[in-house]
Design a protein around this motif. Structure first.
Motif, short mmCIF file in Angstrom:
data_model
loop_
_atom_site.label_atom_id
_atom_site.label_comp_id
_atom_site.label_asym_id
_atom_site.label_seq_id
_atom_site.Cartn_x
_atom_site.Cartn_y
_atom_site.Cartn_z
N ALA A 98 0.35 4.31 20.44
CA ALA A 98 0.09 3.02 21.07
C ALA A 98 -0.87 3.12 22.26
CB ALA A 98 1.41 2.40 21.53
N TYR A 99 -0.93 4.27 22.91
CA TYR A 99 -1.73 4.39 24.14
C TYR A 99 -2.73 5.54 24.04
CZ TYR A 99 2.17 1.59 25.95
OH TYR A 99 3.12 0.62 26.14
N ALA A 100 -3.20 5.81 22.85
CA ALA A 100 -4.09 6.97 22.63
C ALA A 100 -5.33 6.91 23.51
CB ALA A 100 -4.47 7.07 21.16
N ASP A 101 -5.97 5.75 23.60
CA ASP A 101 -7.20 5.64 24.39
C ASP A 101 -6.92 5.83 25.87
OD1 ASP A 101 -8.61 5.17 22.09
OD2 ASP A 101 -8.67 3.00 22.32
N GLU A 102 -5.83 5.22 26.35
CA GLU A 102 -5.47 5.35 27.77
C GLU A 102 -5.15 6.80 28.13
OE1 GLU A 102 -4.32 3.10 25.64
OE2 GLU A 102 -3.83 1.20 26.62
N ILE A 103 -4.45 7.49 27.24
CA ILE A 103 -4.13 8.89 27.48
C ILE A 103 -5.40 9.73 27.55
CG2 ILE A 103 -3.04 10.94 26.47
CD1 ILE A 103 -0.86 9.03 25.36
N ALA A 104 -6.30 9.49 26.63
CA ALA A 104 -7.55 10.26 26.60
C ALA A 104 -8.38 10.02 27.85
CB ALA A 104 -8.36 9.88 25.35
N SER A 105 -8.35 8.78 28.38
CA SER A 105 -9.15 8.47 29.57
C SER A 105 -8.66 9.21 30.80
CB SER A 105 -9.16 6.96 29.82
OG SER A 105 -7.91 6.51 30.31
#
Length: 385
Positions: free
Chosen positions: A82-89
């Motif tokens: 659900a938060y893959a992009d936020e984690i990567a950032s």
């Protein structure tokens, strides 16, 4: 240096504290000394807090999760989808910068020792004590080779620190039994969370680190600390901002509301008990111990009541091994000529604090990688004094 006219929780008589070469040398009603003096009004002094569980490199994350989970495994699988992009950032920010911010997060709240869970930190000269003299294993479910690591013959002398029982389902409970069963060398186990732990299981642990705010956020439940405390030592931790608010005082007051520890027990879960468990020369305002000391406004409240009312805004001074790491602007003129380090000026709500190091530069560097990174101190702020 002598710190004058402060009260210590559990003893409301005003005292002075003498400090020399990084250690407390005397605590007395008054101290005749020709060294530097700092005098306080309506203030309490307590040992620098010991945060027994944090992940220093995970404190630039917001809290991730949008429901109540059965266990950390369900939560972990969900957030990575659900938060893959936020984690990567966040993970693109260099780890050293993330760790340094984790230190400041703790320091701003009066934490002078943090037990970091994970890989060894990259910080070579941390402002506060980062305790890593243990073997960190993440958990039974998330660490593939946990049995081999737990029974490593060259690690027997070190305590094992591991997430365990972080859930409300049957699997969370049985994983504790599996951990106990496979502790073939009967190593000292220090569990984290233990939400599914019962009193019989608790007897197999040297200590349990209680992180109530993290538990309630993920599971809407926390460990039965009122029962477990009769079988093992209870220490206090925050976990990272992935699952908990940045301010440890919020966690402390939440724990107090549960009434599962007495006010005295909760106070000692942050001071003397972790000092004993981690074998630190601190945890009490006592001659011979390291001068890890926090002084905060008492706001006309007695001892422990004043302690539980503290916010970062109330903190007047943070000292680590006799060195001043943070002080309130109200002490600026008393400290003129005493300070040898550089400090940054930050705003904590209604007061400015001076914090050792260049926190502005750190925040600016982090924002180069993540411009929307959020911090509990306003940015930009006034330049360093």
């Amino acid at each position: 240096m002598v710190l004058n006219n402060v009260t210590i929780p559990e003893n409301d008589a005003a005292v002075s504290i003498s400090i020399s070469e990084g250690k407390i040398t005397q605590v007395a009603p008054s101290i005749a000394d020709d060294r530097e003096q700092l005098t306080f009004v309506d203030a309490i002094a307590f040992p620098g807090l010991i945060n027994s569980h944090d992940h220093l490199d995970f404190n630039l994350f917001p809290q991730f999760g949008n429901k109540i989970y059965d266990s950390y495994t369900e939560w972990g699988k969900h957030i990575h989808k659900a938060y893959a992009d936020e984690i990567a950032s966040v993970l693109k920010i260099p780890i050293t910068l993330r760790e340094h911010w984790g230190v400041y997060k703790n320091l701003l709240c009066g934490v002078t020792t943090v037990v970091n869970h994970g890989e060894k930190t990259t910080i070579t000269d941390p402002l506060i004590t980062i305790f890593e003299n243990c073997q960190n294993i993440h958990s039974v479910q998330f660490e593939k080779n946990w049995k081999k690591r737990l029974n490593h013959p060259l690690k027997i002398s070190q305590p094992v620190v591991i997430h365990t029982g972080e859930g409300t389902n049957a699997e969370a409970h049985t994983e504790i039994d599996e951990l106990i069963k496979w502790n073939l060398f009967k190593r000292k186990l220090i569990g984290i969370h233990g939400v599914a732990m019962d009193a019989q299981q608790a007897k197999h642990f040297k200590a349990l680190v209680w992180c109530p705010e993290s538990n309630y956020f993920l599971l809407n439940k926390t460990a039965t600390i009122d029962q477990l405390k009769t079988k093992t030592r209870i220490l206090f931790g925050t976990d990272s901002t992935l699952t908990g608010y940045w301010d440890i005082w919020y966690h402390i007051r939440l724990a107090r509301k549960t009434k599962m520890l007495t006010d005295h027990e909760l106070y000692h879960s942050l001071t003397s008990l972790p000092a004993q468990t981690w074998k630190l020369n601190t945890g009490s305002i006592t001659a011979g111990l390291d001068a890890d000391i926090v002084i905060a406004k008492a706001n006309r409240k007695p001892g422990l009541q004043a302690f539980y009312n503290v916010t970062p805004d109330d903190i007047l001074l943070v000292m680590h091994k006799g060195e001043i790491l943070l002080f309130d602007e109200s002490l600026y003129h008393q400290l003129t000529g005493m300070l040898t380090q550089n400090y940054s000026k930050v705003f904590t709500g209604t007061h400015f604090k001076y914090v050792q190091g260049n926190i502005h530069e750190l925040i600016a560097e982090i924002k180069r990688y993540k411009p929307d990174a959020d911090f509990p101190v306003p940015y930009p702020v006034q330049p360093a004094a």
